[in-house]
Design a protein around this motif. Structure first.
Motif, PDB file in Angstrom:
ATOM      1  N   SER A  51       0.862  -1.180   0.000  1.00  0.00           N
ATOM      2  CA  SER A  51       0.000   0.000   0.000  1.00  0.00           C
ATOM      3  C   SER A  51       0.898   1.229   0.000  1.00  0.00           C
ATOM      4  O   SER A  51       1.860   1.311   0.767  1.00  0.00           O
ATOM      5  CB  SER A  51      -0.894  -0.003   1.238  1.00  0.00           C
ATOM      6  N   TRP A  53       0.770   5.463  -0.086  1.00  0.00           N
ATOM      7  CA  TRP A  53      -0.133   6.586   0.119  1.00  0.00           C
ATOM      8  C   TRP A  53       0.084   7.735  -0.854  1.00  0.00           C
ATOM      9  O   TRP A  53      -0.868   8.427  -1.204  1.00  0.00           O
ATOM     10  CB  TRP A  53      -0.034   7.084   1.556  1.00  0.00           C
ATOM     11  N   ASP A 126      -1.895   8.701  -5.904  1.00  0.00           N
ATOM     12  CA  ASP A 126      -2.009   8.505  -4.464  1.00  0.00           C
ATOM     13  C   ASP A 126      -2.817   7.237  -4.195  1.00  0.00           C
ATOM     14  O   ASP A 126      -3.644   6.827  -5.025  1.00  0.00           O
ATOM     15  CB  ASP A 126      -2.724   9.689  -3.807  1.00  0.00           C
ATOM     16  N   ASN A 127      -2.616   6.651  -3.024  1.00  0.00           N
ATOM     17  CA  ASN A 127      -3.391   5.488  -2.557  1.00  0.00           C
ATOM     18  C   ASN A 127      -3.382   4.339  -3.559  1.00  0.00           C
ATOM     19  O   ASN A 127      -4.429   3.839  -3.957  1.00  0.00           O
ATOM     20  CB  ASN A 127      -4.823   5.903  -2.203  1.00  0.00           C
ATOM     21  N   GLU A 129      -2.312   0.454  -4.578  1.00  0.00           N
ATOM     22  CA  GLU A 129      -2.023  -0.863  -4.010  1.00  0.00           C
ATOM     23  C   GLU A 129      -1.485  -1.789  -5.085  1.00  0.00           C
ATOM     24  O   GLU A 129      -1.946  -1.755  -6.229  1.00  0.00           O
ATOM     25  CB  GLU A 129      -3.276  -1.501  -3.407  1.00  0.00           C
TER      26      GLU A 129
END
Length: 178
Positions: A51, A53, A126-127, A129
Motif C-alpha cells: 500500500s 499513500w 495517491d493510494n 495498491e
C-alpha cells in the motif's frame, strides 16, 4: 489470458480476457497450464500486498540471488504504477536490458518477473495498491538489490521521488563482478 513477450527473456505482460455481461465481467487471472505453456514458473507460494499513500513513491530495485528461484507476478489493484524489470542474469540473452510497463487498476495488466531480475516500481497516483504473487519463499540470505538511479540501467522514472525507504536509498550501484 493473453501473454505478450517483453524485451526481457522470460518476462511477460499478461492481459485478462474479460467475459462481460449485464452483471459485469469474469476473468481468469492465473492458470498453471497457461503459465507453463509460456515457459513461466507457476509455483506461487506466497502473496504480498503493498500500500502506497503518495504518488511518486518508489520501491526497488529488489531481487533474490541464485539459488533462489523467486519469480513475481505483479498486479496493480488500485491506482497506477510504473513497473520496471532489469535482467541481471549474466547467462541471459537480454542481460542488463530493462522493461517498463504501466500497470493500473483500469488496464488490469500483470507483469511476470523471472528469477534474478531486479524489480521496482513508482506510484503514479495517491493510494495505490500492488499485489505480488511470489514463486519462492522470501529468503533474507538471498536478498539483493541495486540502486534505483543506477546509470547502468538508464531508468527514466516518470515522477520525482516523493517517498523511498532508507534501505532502498542505500542499495548499491551495479557491480557485474558480484
Amino acid at each position: 489470458m493473453k501473454f505478450t513477450k517483453t524485451a526481457i527473456e522470460g518476462a511477460f505482460i499478461i492481459e485478462l480476457e474479460l467475459h462481460e455481461d449485464a452483471r459485469g465481467f469474469f476473468a481468469r487471472t492465473f492458470c498453471v497450464k497457461e503459465f507453463e505453456a509460456q515457459g513461466a514458473i507457476a509455483n506461487f507460494v506466497q502473496c504480498n500486498i503493498s500500500s502506497n499513500w503518495r504518488k511518486g513513491t518508489l520501491r526497488g530495485m529488489h531481487y533474490q540471488v541464485f539459488p533462489s528461484q523467486e519469480t513475481k507476478l505483479v498486479r496493480c489493484t488500485r491506482g497506477a504504477i510504473y513497473d520496471v524489470i532489469v535482467d541481471l542474469r549474466s547467462h541471459s540473452t537480454t542481460y542488463l536490458e530493462r522493461v517498463a510497463v504501466e500497470l493500473t487498476s483500469d488496464n488490469r495488466y500483470a507483469l511476470y518477473v523471472p528469477p534474478q531480475c531486479a524489480h521496482g516500481f513508482q506510484t503514479l497516483e495517491d493510494n495505490t495498491e500492488v499485489l505480488y504473487q511470489m514463486g519462492d519463499f522470501y529468503q533474507p540470505k538471498y536478498d539483493a538489490g541495486v540502486h534505483y538511479s543506477d546509470p547502468t540501467f538508464k531508468i527514466e522514472w516518470p515522477l520525482s521521488v516523493t517517498g523511498i525507504s532508507e534501505r532502498d536509498l542505500s542499495l548499491p550501484f551495479f557491480n557485474p563482478r558480484l
